[in-house]
Every structure is written in structure tokens, then in C-alpha cells.
Design an enzyme around this catalytic site. Sequence first.
Site, mmCIF file in Angstrom:
data_model
loop_
_atom_site.group_PDB
_atom_site.id
_atom_site.type_symbol
_atom_site.label_atom_id
_atom_site.label_comp_id
_atom_site.label_asym_id
_atom_site.label_seq_id
_atom_site.Cartn_x
_atom_site.Cartn_y
_atom_site.Cartn_z
ATOM 1 N N HIS A 180 7.340 2.485 -2.367
ATOM 2 C CA HIS A 180 6.674 1.219 -2.053
ATOM 3 C C HIS A 180 5.458 1.005 -2.966
ATOM 4 C CE1 HIS A 180 8.485 0.938 2.283
ATOM 5 N NE2 HIS A 180 9.320 0.525 1.351
ATOM 6 N N ASP A 192 2.555 -0.259 -2.666
ATOM 7 C CA ASP A 192 1.179 0.046 -2.258
ATOM 8 C C ASP A 192 0.843 1.527 -2.477
ATOM 9 O OD1 ASP A 192 3.029 0.357 -0.070
ATOM 10 O OD2 ASP A 192 1.340 0.601 1.306
ATOM 11 N N HIS A 193 1.862 2.347 -2.765
ATOM 12 C CA HIS A 193 1.635 3.764 -3.081
ATOM 13 C C HIS A 193 1.923 4.075 -4.549
ATOM 14 C CE1 HIS A 193 1.419 4.901 1.222
ATOM 15 N NE2 HIS A 193 2.026 3.735 1.303
ATOM 16 N N HIS A 208 6.451 7.862 -1.889
ATOM 17 C CA HIS A 208 7.642 7.008 -1.810
ATOM 18 C C HIS A 208 7.443 5.784 -2.689
ATOM 19 C CE1 HIS A 208 5.019 5.236 1.214
ATOM 20 N NE2 HIS A 208 5.814 4.208 1.373
HETATM 21 ZN ZN ZN Z 1 2.176 2.207 2.564
#
Ligand code: ZN
Length: 289
Positions: free
Chosen positions: A94, A96-97, A92
Site C-alpha cells: 500500500h 502509505d507505506h 506491504h
Molecule cells: Zn497503512
Amino acid sequence: MDAPADPRATWGLPAAGELPRRADLEPLVTRVLAPNPSGMTLDGTNTYVVGAPGAGQAVLVDPGPDDTAHLAAVEAALADRDARCVAVLVTHHHGDHAEAALPWGAHFGAPVAAAGAAVAGPGGRLLDHGERLSLAGTTIGVVATPGHTGDHLAFRLESGAVLVGDHVLGRGTSVVTHPEGDVVAYLESLRRVHDLGPSALYCGHGPELTEDPGAVLDYYLAHRAYREHQLLTALAAGAASVEDVVATVYAEVPRSLWPAATQSTRATLAKLRAEGRVEFGPGEAVRLA
Ligand SMILES: [Zn+2]
């Protein structure tokens, strides 16, 4: 209604901050932990290196933050598998990914694949539910799991393990973001992963869940039902705003997590409004319908 019990409480999972930085989870999968721990990312983001042993190739799932030390750790994991990166998959959007997806894709000369065009980039590949990707000597199934975000995907491996991103976390529960997330879709996505009968859940954050993945998915479903019950109880007892509801329902949760709790509460209220069970306004006011 009582709070559901978390089946993981008795599993002896590593405590927060004690997740190994790198672990071979099964012949197909190595997990590399990114150095971005926080209240929302737990120990940090898990990046997964996936490929058949001896294939000479691997896929990265959720490269995570664009961090030099993390890239070095991922490259070391690839080298130990004698593999080069042939694709970057993202659960996804976001950061942090997804932050490292395009820069690392360019670095490795590998395409980025995701549900959304912004993540996949101009040369990337858009993924749809039900696709089966033949990559790195193995087959990876694409499973749409909207709820946490609208674009969320999970990836099912040949072993039966499912890489679940932020749909399910190794500890605690996930957030249904608002306004992008959707509680109804989130619950359907939990059932969808449950129906796959996963042999393990490899989470975007926190330890891998191998002992009884179905029990964790049942717990997540029960937890959402319990939060909804608590929310309705709080409104019946006089809570009159989103802020009141969060302060009542999440009284025992650290305040640093209340912004996330507020998003999940708004998402649940949106579901209840659609069902005709609560009414909004004016402003932040909310009441039982
Ligand atoms: Zn995350």
C-alpha cells in the site's frame, strides 16, 4: 455474543492527533510520524528507524509517503543516531507505506526489501518468512503476516518487539482488504504474532502498544469472531445484500469508513462461503446457506 472489550481503553494511549512526531521507543528504534493523517491512516504513517546504537547504520521500515518534509524528518532522525540508511524494508505494497521505498532507496543508495517484486524493485531483495536479516548491527526476523494484504510482512527485532505494519493498528482494528486480503490468513497471522510473545507491537499507524501486546492480539481475534457473528445475525434477521449487512453491522461506525468496512465484510463473506455457510447471487444478493 457481546462485543469484546478493547484492552487499550484503559492504557492512557495518546489521543488521535496527539502522537508525538518523533519518539525513541527503545535503543534500537526511533519512530518518525509522516504528515499524512486520514481516517484510514490515523495520525499518519509511522516510519521506523532501526539499528544498534553506535553501529553507524540504520534500516528504515515503511518509509511511507514520498514527502519532502517527511524525508527531512527521517534524515534528522538518522543524523541524531549518527547512522546512514543501509536498507529500506516494507511491510506491504500500500502506498502509505511503500510509496517512498524506491525513491528513498535510490536517494540513500540502499536496497529495498519486501515480499513483492513490485515494491522491492529491480535491484531489490525479496523476503521470505523465517529469514533473519543481519543489518545495522542487529538481527531482524521476517514474519509472514498475510491477511490485510497478500504480501504483508512483520519484522521481529532482537528486543522482542514486532513491527506489525497494518496487521495491527495502534487504535481501532485493521481492515482485511477484498479481494486481495484473506480472513483465514489474517486470523492465522494474528496467532502467529501472538505465538512470538512480542514485548511490544510497533504499528504502521497509531501509538506503539507496549503494555500487554498479547491482550491486543486476543482482542483482534475476538473482534473478528464478533463481526462474523454480527454478520450471520444480520443475514438471519433479513439483510439480503452486502450493502444491508454493512449498514447493520457497522451502523455505529462513521460512514467515511464504510468503504473499508465493506471490504472487510466481503472478505468475511468469502470465508463463510468457503465454509458453506452463506450463498451469493444474483448480483449483490447474499443469504444464509
Ligand atoms: Zn497503512
